[in-house]
Design a protein around this motif. Structure first.
Motif, PDB file in Angstrom:
ATOM      1  N   ASP A  13      45.902  62.494  53.826  1.00  0.00           N
ATOM      2  CA  ASP A  13      46.066  61.650  52.648  1.00  0.00           C
ATOM      3  C   ASP A  13      47.293  62.022  51.823  1.00  0.00           C
ATOM      4  O   ASP A  13      47.513  61.454  50.756  1.00  0.00           O
ATOM      5  N   VAL A  14      48.119  62.952  52.309  1.00  0.00           N
ATOM      6  CA  VAL A  14      49.193  63.477  51.456  1.00  0.00           C
ATOM      7  C   VAL A  14      50.198  62.396  51.055  1.00  0.00           C
ATOM      8  O   VAL A  14      50.715  62.405  49.932  1.00  0.00           O
ATOM      9  N   ASN A  15      50.469  61.441  51.933  1.00  0.00           N
ATOM     10  CA  ASN A  15      51.419  60.377  51.574  1.00  0.00           C
ATOM     11  C   ASN A  15      50.859  59.494  50.463  1.00  0.00           C
ATOM     12  O   ASN A  15      51.584  59.134  49.511  1.00  0.00           O
ATOM     13  N   ASP A  19      52.226  59.000  46.592  1.00  0.00           N
ATOM     14  CA  ASP A  19      52.451  57.696  45.964  1.00  0.00           C
ATOM     15  C   ASP A  19      51.734  57.600  44.622  1.00  0.00           C
ATOM     16  O   ASP A  19      52.275  57.034  43.655  1.00  0.00           O
ATOM     17  N   ARG A  20      50.529  58.157  44.551  1.00  0.00           N
ATOM     18  CA  ARG A  20      49.810  58.141  43.271  1.00  0.00           C
ATOM     19  C   ARG A  20      50.570  58.954  42.219  1.00  0.00           C
ATOM     20  O   ARG A  20      50.679  58.538  41.054  1.00  0.00           O
ATOM     21  N   LEU A  21      51.083  60.097  42.624  1.00  0.00           N
ATOM     22  CA  LEU A  21      51.865  60.897  41.681  1.00  0.00           C
ATOM     23  C   LEU A  21      53.109  60.150  41.219  1.00  0.00           C
ATOM     24  O   LEU A  21      53.450  60.154  40.027  1.00  0.00           O
ATOM     25  N   LEU A  22      53.780  59.475  42.128  1.00  0.00           N
ATOM     26  CA  LEU A  22      54.969  58.710  41.745  1.00  0.00           C
ATOM     27  C   LEU A  22      54.621  57.629  40.728  1.00  0.00           C
ATOM     28  O   LEU A  22      55.390  57.370  39.793  1.00  0.00           O
ATOM     29  N   GLN A 108      61.544  59.724  42.885  1.00  0.00           N
ATOM     30  CA  GLN A 108      61.802  59.493  44.296  1.00  0.00           C
ATOM     31  C   GLN A 108      61.767  60.798  45.065  1.00  0.00           C
ATOM     32  O   GLN A 108      61.887  61.885  44.481  1.00  0.00           O
ATOM     33  N   LEU A 109      61.593  60.681  46.374  1.00  0.00           N
ATOM     34  CA  LEU A 109      61.655  61.836  47.266  1.00  0.00           C
ATOM     35  C   LEU A 109      63.102  62.082  47.644  1.00  0.00           C
ATOM     36  O   LEU A 109      63.864  61.145  47.876  1.00  0.00           O
ATOM     37  N   GLU A 110      63.467  63.350  47.709  1.00  0.00           N
ATOM     38  CA  GLU A 110      64.859  63.705  47.981  1.00  0.00           C
ATOM     39  C   GLU A 110      64.884  64.912  48.903  1.00  0.00           C
ATOM     40  O   GLU A 110      64.103  65.858  48.731  1.00  0.00           O
ATOM     41  N   GLU A 111      65.767  64.882  49.875  1.00  0.00           N
ATOM     42  CA  GLU A 111      65.898  66.007  50.802  1.00  0.00           C
ATOM     43  C   GLU A 111      66.880  67.031  50.224  1.00  0.00           C
ATOM     44  O   GLU A 111      67.973  66.675  49.791  1.00  0.00           O
ATOM     45  N   THR A 112      66.485  68.301  50.225  1.00  0.00           N
ATOM     46  CA  THR A 112      67.339  69.386  49.756  1.00  0.00           C
ATOM     47  C   THR A 112      67.342  70.493  50.796  1.00  0.00           C
ATOM     48  O   THR A 112      66.615  70.433  51.797  1.00  0.00           O
ATOM     49  N   PHE A 446      53.342  70.598  46.110  1.00  0.00           N
ATOM     50  CA  PHE A 446      52.325  69.585  45.835  1.00  0.00           C
ATOM     51  C   PHE A 446      51.255  69.591  46.917  1.00  0.00           C
ATOM     52  O   PHE A 446      50.057  69.661  46.621  1.00  0.00           O
ATOM     53  N   HIS A 447      51.679  69.568  48.178  1.00  0.00           N
ATOM     54  CA  HIS A 447      50.736  69.515  49.298  1.00  0.00           C
ATOM     55  C   HIS A 447      49.887  70.781  49.372  1.00  0.00           C
ATOM     56  O   HIS A 447      48.654  70.732  49.383  1.00  0.00           O
TER      57      HIS A 447
END
Length: 463
Positions: A13-15, A19-22, A108-112, A446-447
């Motif tokens: 359910d992590v995705n 989305d709920r957090l966003l 938004q999600l961002e790659e670092t 978060f996960h």
């Protein structure tokens, strides 16, 4: 009850959880600015609806300021442990807006280089942290139809603006809020990937003063030389706060009530994985600038401070204005440890300043006083042992009891008003830029934070 099924549900359910957090992060719940009052109401409503969706008896409670969110579940099971979970849904202002790389309320999600992060105001402080616990409860409900213990949810909307409604609300609703222990998820890990439980929090003292010299701003060509300049005087007095050779505070009696860290705790801190170079580098420092005979962690967690947070006066506009200002202003804060008394310390600092005033200069004190003592948790309680084991299992690394450099007054209020011990477990990282532009929360935090709370909830039922 099968913990593994709950953990599997969290992974699956992590995705959706992200989305709920966003969705929550899009709500502009800035508590300090009256222009965002409706947004704070919206955030409280969102949380009430979300808690109700997983079977929590939740409601929004009106206060003179922003509303509280209170929820209960499992109260009929009187033999089960009872925990209170606290978080806050309000966020800091976003200024300066021009320093944000992405709009602060368009998360938004961002790659670092350290993996995927959730970028946006409130991602780490405290919406992302708050939702780790809620999502853990969601997974327990989905698998078992119930939660493993009694839980009271308590979310406020004024933490970032001094919590003016908090103490009156807690006193009025003390019987409803009391539990066996309070859980607070508004903290960070001592270093990346090292699960941490805060064992002590520094207290806080705030003060502000104005030095008044001439009755009006003066022409520096007429009075420069014989005239007393409040800006020069305030600079001299501020400099006298510190011993440059040792890095210690030079206010007489400042260290009264400060205690040394026990040797066994120091050994644990030394082996906790803290990287001093990374810590300093994240802030753009090349070396430490505090007490020269103390380690960085000791300075951050177990030593008091006196910081100048604002210093101003005279002309601050474009170009030049040749004046000797009539007034100069200073804001200070102190972080307190051990048994330091904020009221007694305030008197010592004020005496230090007053003793150094020159003729024709007077000091005017701000009367809006704030002060809270340091908090030390009783880590011998079985709940702390249980939680430490649960966190160690999830992160595959021994969890540590750490100090905290910041001040979280709610922990002290739980103790003084409700008679409850607090356990602070958070998953933020040092580079999350809380209170700053480009705030973020690692997706891994978060996960695994959700998974961690699921484990902690089970462990608490067995402690």
């Amino acid at each position: 009850m099968s913990l593994n099924e709950v953990l599997d549900r969290i992974d699956a359910d992590v995705n959706a959880a992200t989305d709920r957090l966003l969705d929550l992060l899009r709500i502009q719940s800035v508590s300090t600015d009256p222009a965002y009052k409706a947004e704070c109401e919206k955030a409280a409503d969102w949380l009430v609806a979300d808690l109700k969706s997983i079977g929590i008896d939740a409601e929004k409670r009106v206060t003179p300021g922003h509303p509280m969110v209170v929820g209960h579940v499992g109260q009929e099971n009187k033999d089960a442990p009872h925990v209170l979970f606290y978080g806050h849904y309000d966020v800091q202002p976003v200024d300066p807006l021009n320093l944000w790389k992405t709009p602060p309320f368009e998360p938004q999600l961002e790659e670092t280089e350290n993996g995927t992060v959730i970028r946006g105001r409130g991602a780490s402080d405290d919406k992302g942290q708050l939702m780790t616990f809620v999502e853990a409860c969601r997974a327990w409900q989905a698998i078992h139809g119930s939660l493993p213990c009694r839980i009271t949810f308590f979310f406020e909307g004024e933490e970032e603006s001094g919590s003016p409604s908090l103490v009156p609300f807690m006193k009025e609703h003390a019987e409803e809020l009391k539990a066996d222990i309070a859980l607070i998820c508004d903290t960070s890990m001592v270093s990346r990937g090292v699960p941490s439980i805060a064992s002590q929090l520094r207290g806080m003292l705030k003060d502000e003063f104005t030095l008044v010299g001439p009755r009006i701003d003066l022409h520096s060509g007429h009075y420069g030389g014989p005239g007393l300049n409040p800006l020069r005087e305030i600079s001299r007095i501020v400099a006298s706060f510190y011993d440059e050779e040792t890095g210690k505070i030079a206010v007489e009696g400042f260290y009264e009530g400060v205690k040394e860290v026990p040797e066994d705790q120091m050994r644990q801190w030394e082996g906790c994985g803290f990287d001093a170079d990374d810590y300093l580098g994240n802030a753009g420092y090349t070396q430490a600038h505090g007490e020269k005979d103390r380690s960085i962690l000791e300075q951050q967690w177990a030593r008091p401070t006196l910081e100048v947070n604002g210093l101003w006066g005279g002309y601050n506009g474009a170009g030049s204005k040749t004046v000797i200002p009539s007034e100069a202003h200073c804001k200070i804060t102190c972080r307190l440890v051990g048994d330091m008394d904020p009221d007694a310390l305030r008197l010592k600092i004020r005496k230090h300043i007053e003793d150094r005033l020159k003729p024709d200069c007077k000091v005017v004190w701000d009367n809006d006083l704030e002060g809270s003592r340091a908090s030390v948790m009783d880590i011998t309680r079985p709940e702390f042992t249980a939680a430490r084991g649960a966190l160690s299992d999830e992160w595959e690394r021994e969890a540590v009891f750490c100090g905290m450099g910041g001040s979280i007054p709610i922990a002290g209020f739980f103790k003084s008003i409700l008679g409850m011990e607090s356990m602070l477990i958070g998953f933020a990282n040092e580079d999350d830029a809380i209170h700053s532009p480009n705030e973020k929360y690692d997706l891994k935090s978060f996960h695994k934070g959700i998974r961690s709370w699921a484990r902690v909830l089970e462990a608490l039922t067995q402690s």
